[in-house]
Design an enzyme around this catalytic site. Sequence first.
Site, PDB file in Angstrom:
ATOM      1  N   GLU A  69       0.790  -1.255   0.101  1.00 44.99           N
ATOM      2  CA  GLU A  69       0.050   0.040   0.053  1.00 44.99           C
ATOM      3  C   GLU A  69       0.897   1.217  -0.083  1.00 44.99           C
ATOM      4  O   GLU A  69       0.504   2.247  -0.619  1.00 44.99           O
ATOM      5  CB  GLU A  69      -0.963  -0.197   1.357  1.00 44.99           C
ATOM      6  CG  GLU A  69      -1.888  -1.207   1.166  1.00 44.99           C
ATOM      7  CD  GLU A  69      -1.501  -2.516   1.732  1.00 44.99           C
ATOM      8  OE1 GLU A  69      -0.217  -2.673   2.124  1.00 44.99           O
ATOM      9  OE2 GLU A  69      -2.389  -3.283   2.100  1.00 44.99           O
ATOM     10  N   ARG A 273       7.354 -15.045   1.418  1.00 40.48           N
ATOM     11  CA  ARG A 273       6.689 -13.932   1.736  1.00 40.48           C
ATOM     12  C   ARG A 273       7.154 -13.421   3.323  1.00 40.48           C
ATOM     13  O   ARG A 273       7.202 -12.580   3.468  1.00 40.48           O
ATOM     14  CB  ARG A 273       5.314 -14.160   1.783  1.00 40.48           C
ATOM     15  CG  ARG A 273       4.331 -13.185   2.096  1.00 40.48           C
ATOM     16  CD  ARG A 273       4.497 -11.777   1.120  1.00 40.48           C
ATOM     17  NE  ARG A 273       3.698 -10.857   1.626  1.00 40.48           N
ATOM     18  CZ  ARG A 273       3.801 -10.096   2.351  1.00 40.48           C
ATOM     19  NH1 ARG A 273       5.076  -9.681   3.190  1.00 40.48           N
ATOM     20  NH2 ARG A 273       2.881  -9.161   2.480  1.00 40.48           N
ATOM     21  N   ASN A 339       0.952  -9.364  -5.915  1.00 40.51           N
ATOM     22  CA  ASN A 339       0.987  -8.443  -7.024  1.00 40.51           C
ATOM     23  C   ASN A 339       2.025  -8.623  -8.191  1.00 40.51           C
ATOM     24  O   ASN A 339       3.278  -8.632  -7.800  1.00 40.51           O
ATOM     25  CB  ASN A 339       1.442  -7.038  -6.464  1.00 40.51           C
ATOM     26  CG  ASN A 339       1.322  -5.837  -7.163  1.00 40.51           C
ATOM     27  OD1 ASN A 339       1.084  -5.846  -8.383  1.00 40.51           O
ATOM     28  ND2 ASN A 339       2.440  -4.564  -6.972  1.00 40.51           N
ATOM     29  N   PRO A 340       1.593  -8.654  -9.469  1.00 41.32           N
ATOM     30  CA  PRO A 340       2.621  -9.140 -10.417  1.00 41.32           C
ATOM     31  C   PRO A 340       3.220  -7.766 -11.183  1.00 41.32           C
ATOM     32  O   PRO A 340       3.985  -8.036 -11.815  1.00 41.32           O
ATOM     33  CB  PRO A 340       1.878  -9.613 -11.351  1.00 41.32           C
ATOM     34  CG  PRO A 340       0.335  -8.872 -11.307  1.00 41.32           C
ATOM     35  CD  PRO A 340       0.191  -8.629  -9.872  1.00 41.32           C
ATOM     36  N   LEU A 341       2.647  -6.453 -10.639  1.00 40.50           N
ATOM     37  CA  LEU A 341       3.191  -5.220 -11.340  1.00 40.50           C
ATOM     38  C   LEU A 341       4.637  -4.898 -11.055  1.00 40.50           C
ATOM     39  O   LEU A 341       5.184  -4.383 -12.084  1.00 40.50           O
ATOM     40  CB  LEU A 341       2.066  -4.007 -11.041  1.00 40.50           C
ATOM     41  CG  LEU A 341       0.815  -4.352 -11.313  1.00 40.50           C
ATOM     42  CD1 LEU A 341      -0.384  -3.128 -11.096  1.00 40.50           C
ATOM     43  CD2 LEU A 341       0.475  -4.633 -12.900  1.00 40.50           C
TER      44      LEU A 341
END
Length: 443
Positions: A69, A273, A339-341
Site C-alpha cells: 500500500e 513472503r 501483485n505482479p506489477l
Amino acid sequence: MSDPLARAALVAYRLAGALAYPLLGPYVGYRVSRGKEDSGRRRERYGYASVARPETGPLVWVHAASVGESVAVAPLVRAIAADGINVVITTGTMTSARLVDERLSDCAVHQYVPLDLKPSVGRFLDHWRPDVAIVAESEIWPMTLLELARRRIPQVLVNGRLSDRSFKRWKSAPWMAEALLEKLAHVVAQSEVDGERFRLLGAHAVTVAGNLKADSLPPPCVAEELADLRQAFGNRPRWAALSTHAGEEELVASAHKRIAERHPGLLTILVPRHAERGDAIEKLLTDAGLVVARRSRGEVPDHTTDIFLGDTTGEMGLYLRLTEIAFLGKSLAGEGGQNPLEAAMLGTAVLSGRYVQNFRDSYQRLLKNGGARIVRDGDALSAHVEQLLDEPKTLHRMADAAGETVEEMRGALSRTMQALQPFLHPLKLSIGLEQRGQAAWRR
C-alpha cells in the site's frame, strides 16, 4: 446509522476496546521483542505523536497499512504535497516505515498508525487535526472511521479493492458493511469489479480509477549489492520464486531438480513472503539434498549453490533485478496471489498459480497481452521455466509484453487526483488565502 444490529455491534466493539486497552502494553511489548514494533516509537501506536504538527497550513492524513500500500500511495502523497499541503502518512509495519522514510521523507511526516481504540485514535486526531483522511486499498477500522465521522473529517478510500474472501465476509453482515462504508465520502476503486462490490455493500460515491501501483516506481535496490551478486551469479541459468507461502517451497525444490537435469548449473532464487521462515525453509531444502546460500547471513552463491534463499525484507527490487523469470507465490499452495506489477515493470516474465483473486484485474491484462502465464501445479511450473530458458526469444516477448501492459495501465494517479479534487481544492484555496493574509500583515 439506523440499523440496531450495527449500533449494538459497534458499541460492543468500543467496549471491548476499552476493556483491552490496559492490556495493550504487554502486547505491544511482546511485538517489540519479536522485532515487529519499533521500540523507540512504540508510543505512536497509542496516538502520542513523536513530532510536532506543522504550525500553518492544512494537513492530509494518508494511511497505508504495509509495503504494498505504501508503494501504491507514494506518488499520490508526492502529488498532494506538491500543492503545498502538509501530509502525515501512517503505516503499520517497520518495513513500510523504512520504505516511507526512503521515498517520502522530503515531503511527508511518517508516524505509526494508532491502534484502533478510542483513546489512541483520539490522541492522534487531537494532535494532527487532519482536514482530510485518505486510506489505501481495504483498511477499514471501525473506531477510526467513527471518530473521523464524529469530527466531520472527510474520509476517502483510494486504490480500493475487495478480495473474494473479504467481499463474502462483508456480505454476511451487510448491516455492518453499510454502517461503516456510509462514513466514507468517496471510494476510488481499482477495477469495475471492486467498484461494484463497494456499491453493493453500501458505499455512496464510487469511481473507478485503476491501480495506483501501475504509476509507482519500481522497487529500489542498492546498485553495488546488485553488481556484486550479478558477478557471483555469472552466466548461470536462473529463475526466481518470489513471495512463496508454506507448501510452495516443496514445489520449487522439486522444480529445481527437474530443470537442473537439462540445465546444469541452474540457480534458483527463492524468496519467502515471510522472512522469519528462513530456518525452516533452509532445513526443507537441505533435507532435499540442495545446497543453500542465505542472504540473511550475507552468503554469496558459489558454483556449488543450488538455491539462493532471500530471507530478508525490503529487498524485492534486488531479487527481481537478478532474474528474467519469476514465479509469484500464494497462488499454488495459497490463495489470493501476489501483485505482479512490480515484476512486470522491471521486464520480468511472470508465472503464477491460478489462485490470484486478489489481483484478478492485473493478471487478466497480463495474460491477455502475453506477459504472464498460469501454471496448474509444480510439474507445469518446471515445464514453463524450462521452455523460457530454452527459448530466449519467447522469454523476451513475454518480458516486453509485461512491461507494455504496465504502460497501458498507467493513469490511475491522475484519475485518483481528479476524484480527490473536491476535497483537496478547498485546502489549496485556504493556502492561497493564508499567504495573501500574511503578505498583507507584513505590509
